[in-house]
Design a protein around this motif. Structure first.
Motif, PDB file in Angstrom:
ATOM      1  N   UNK A 107      22.158 -42.300 -13.101  1.00  0.00           N
ATOM      2  CA  UNK A 107      20.810 -42.340 -12.513  1.00  0.00           C
ATOM      3  C   UNK A 107      20.245 -43.753 -12.546  1.00  0.00           C
ATOM      4  N   UNK A 108      20.444 -44.459 -13.662  1.00  0.00           N
ATOM      5  CA  UNK A 108      19.959 -45.838 -13.771  1.00  0.00           C
ATOM      6  C   UNK A 108      20.633 -46.729 -12.737  1.00  0.00           C
ATOM      7  N   UNK A 109      21.944 -46.621 -12.605  1.00  0.00           N
ATOM      8  CA  UNK A 109      22.670 -47.435 -11.618  1.00  0.00           C
ATOM      9  C   UNK A 109      22.173 -47.141 -10.205  1.00  0.00           C
ATOM     10  N   UNK A 110      21.946 -45.879  -9.897  1.00  0.00           N
ATOM     11  CA  UNK A 110      21.443 -45.510  -8.566  1.00  0.00           C
ATOM     12  C   UNK A 110      20.049 -46.073  -8.337  1.00  0.00           C
ATOM     13  N   UNK A 111      19.203 -45.999  -9.342  1.00  0.00           N
ATOM     14  CA  UNK A 111      17.839 -46.528  -9.228  1.00  0.00           C
ATOM     15  C   UNK A 111      17.872 -48.039  -8.984  1.00  0.00           C
ATOM     16  N   UNK A 112      18.729 -48.751  -9.720  1.00  0.00           N
ATOM     17  CA  UNK A 112      18.864 -50.201  -9.545  1.00  0.00           C
ATOM     18  C   UNK A 112      19.344 -50.528  -8.134  1.00  0.00           C
ATOM     19  N   UNK A 113      20.212 -49.680  -7.576  1.00  0.00           N
ATOM     20  CA  UNK A 113      20.733 -49.899  -6.222  1.00  0.00           C
ATOM     21  C   UNK A 113      19.762 -49.431  -5.142  1.00  0.00           C
ATOM     22  N   UNK A 114      18.611 -48.926  -5.543  1.00  0.00           N
ATOM     23  CA  UNK A 114      17.622 -48.476  -4.567  1.00  0.00           C
ATOM     24  C   UNK A 114      17.917 -47.098  -3.989  1.00  0.00           C
ATOM     25  N   UNK A 115      18.733 -46.342  -4.670  1.00  0.00           N
ATOM     26  CA  UNK A 115      19.065 -44.988  -4.210  1.00  0.00           C
ATOM     27  C   UNK A 115      18.284 -43.963  -5.017  1.00  0.00           C
ATOM     28  N   UNK A 116      18.484 -42.696  -4.705  1.00  0.00           N
ATOM     29  CA  UNK A 116      17.743 -41.627  -5.384  1.00  0.00           C
ATOM     30  C   UNK A 116      18.441 -41.267  -6.700  1.00  0.00           C
ATOM     31  N   UNK A 117      17.786 -41.525  -7.832  1.00  0.00           N
ATOM     32  CA  UNK A 117      18.429 -41.303  -9.132  1.00  0.00           C
ATOM     33  C   UNK A 117      18.760 -39.846  -9.424  1.00  0.00           C
ATOM     34  N   UNK A 118      18.038 -38.906  -8.822  1.00  0.00           N
ATOM     35  CA  UNK A 118      18.330 -37.495  -9.056  1.00  0.00           C
ATOM     36  C   UNK A 118      19.272 -36.956  -7.985  1.00  0.00           C
ATOM     37  N   UNK A 119      18.873 -36.973  -6.735  1.00  0.00           N
ATOM     38  CA  UNK A 119      19.655 -36.324  -5.669  1.00  0.00           C
ATOM     39  C   UNK A 119      21.005 -36.999  -5.420  1.00  0.00           C
ATOM     40  N   UNK A 120      21.092 -38.313  -5.651  1.00  0.00           N
ATOM     41  CA  UNK A 120      22.356 -39.012  -5.429  1.00  0.00           C
ATOM     42  C   UNK A 120      23.237 -39.051  -6.679  1.00  0.00           C
ATOM     43  N   UNK A 121      22.735 -38.562  -7.796  1.00  0.00           N
ATOM     44  CA  UNK A 121      23.512 -38.540  -9.023  1.00  0.00           C
ATOM     45  C   UNK A 121      24.761 -37.669  -8.802  1.00  0.00           C
ATOM     46  N   UNK A 122      25.939 -38.165  -9.152  1.00  0.00           N
ATOM     47  CA  UNK A 122      27.160 -37.388  -8.883  1.00  0.00           C
ATOM     48  C   UNK A 122      27.182 -36.016  -9.565  1.00  0.00           C
ATOM     49  N   UNK A 123      26.524 -35.873 -10.691  1.00  0.00           N
ATOM     50  CA  UNK A 123      26.469 -34.568 -11.352  1.00  0.00           C
ATOM     51  C   UNK A 123      25.627 -33.588 -10.538  1.00  0.00           C
ATOM     52  N   UNK A 124      24.534 -34.077  -9.972  1.00  0.00           N
ATOM     53  CA  UNK A 124      23.710 -33.227  -9.112  1.00  0.00           C
ATOM     54  C   UNK A 124      24.397 -32.976  -7.780  1.00  0.00           C
ATOM     55  N   UNK A 125      25.053 -34.011  -7.257  1.00  0.00           N
ATOM     56  CA  UNK A 125      25.772 -33.824  -5.988  1.00  0.00           C
ATOM     57  C   UNK A 125      26.799 -32.707  -6.139  1.00  0.00           C
ATOM     58  N   UNK A 126      27.557 -32.721  -7.241  1.00  0.00           N
ATOM     59  CA  UNK A 126      28.536 -31.677  -7.458  1.00  0.00           C
ATOM     60  C   UNK A 126      27.870 -30.295  -7.471  1.00  0.00           C
ATOM     61  N   UNK A 127      26.744 -30.193  -8.175  1.00  0.00           N
ATOM     62  CA  UNK A 127      26.059 -28.897  -8.272  1.00  0.00           C
ATOM     63  C   UNK A 127      25.526 -28.456  -6.911  1.00  0.00           C
ATOM     64  N   UNK A 128      24.918 -29.368  -6.174  1.00  0.00           N
ATOM     65  CA  UNK A 128      24.393 -29.018  -4.852  1.00  0.00           C
ATOM     66  C   UNK A 128      25.518 -28.701  -3.867  1.00  0.00           C
ATOM     67  N   UNK A 129      26.581 -29.498  -3.907  1.00  0.00           N
ATOM     68  CA  UNK A 129      27.694 -29.270  -2.987  1.00  0.00           C
ATOM     69  C   UNK A 129      28.418 -27.958  -3.298  1.00  0.00           C
ATOM     70  N   UNK A 130      28.560 -27.642  -4.562  1.00  0.00           N
ATOM     71  CA  UNK A 130      29.249 -26.411  -4.975  1.00  0.00           C
ATOM     72  C   UNK A 130      28.465 -25.177  -4.549  1.00  0.00           C
ATOM     73  N   UNK A 131      27.145 -25.260  -4.640  1.00  0.00           N
ATOM     74  CA  UNK A 131      26.319 -24.085  -4.352  1.00  0.00           C
ATOM     75  C   UNK A 131      25.814 -24.077  -2.914  1.00  0.00           C
ATOM     76  N   UNK A 132      26.090 -25.128  -2.163  1.00  0.00           N
ATOM     77  CA  UNK A 132      25.659 -25.182  -0.764  1.00  0.00           C
ATOM     78  C   UNK A 132      24.182 -25.420  -0.582  1.00  0.00           C
ATOM     79  N   UNK A 133      23.542 -25.975  -1.624  1.00  0.00           N
ATOM     80  CA  UNK A 133      22.096 -26.211  -1.555  1.00  0.00           C
ATOM     81  C   UNK A 133      21.744 -27.604  -1.052  1.00  0.00           C
TER      82      UNK A 133
END
Length: 134
Positions: A107-133
């Motif tokens: 999340x910190x690395x994503x925030x530093x890169x100007x990306x979304x620390x929650x939605x772009x986090x790979x752990x969240x991406x896996x959860x969203x992609x797995x559940x189709x959300x």
């Protein structure tokens, strides 16, 4: 062999599970409820609702996973987020005590890169992609 692997996964995630049990236990003492579903202990209501709604995403947060415990704002929010949170339970089984630091560093690395620390986090991406959300 499966039983040994299952026990290892439970122990590997146990530092977070114990924290979740503490929060959930306090929730039970303040009018909350608990239930066991598919190998995870879910808590909602009482001070658990306060805890969940005071996380960084605030009232948008439906639930929060710590090891084999899932903390929800309500029974309905647990129903809505159960599949997503189950992905996080499996992540804790894989990453164990390293999940928290890895999640925060991502999340910190994503925030530093100007990306979304929650939605772009790979752990969240896996959860969203797995559940189709997502």
């Amino acid at each position: 062999m499966y039983l040994l692997i299952r026990i290892f996964r439970i122990l590997w995630a146990s530092p977070y599970t114990l924290t979740g049990l503490l929060v959930g236990g306090i929730g039970l003492c303040t009018g909350g409820r608990g239930q066991i579903r598919s190998g995870a202990i879910e808590f909602y209501g009482g001070s658990v609702t306060w805890f969940v709604t005071h996380l960084p995403l605030g009232k948008k947060t439906l639930a929060f996973t710590l090891g084999h415990t899932i903390l929800g704002g309500s029974d309905t929010s647990l129903d809505q987020s159960r599949d997503h949170e189950r992905v996080h339970v499996r992540q804790y089984e894989r990453w164990g005590p390293f999940l928290g630091p890895a999640y925060l560093l991502a999340s910190l690395a994503l925030w530093i890169m100007g990306r979304r620390p929650y939605r772009d986090n790979p752990f969240e991406r896996e959860a969203y992609d797995t559940t189709g959300d997502g």
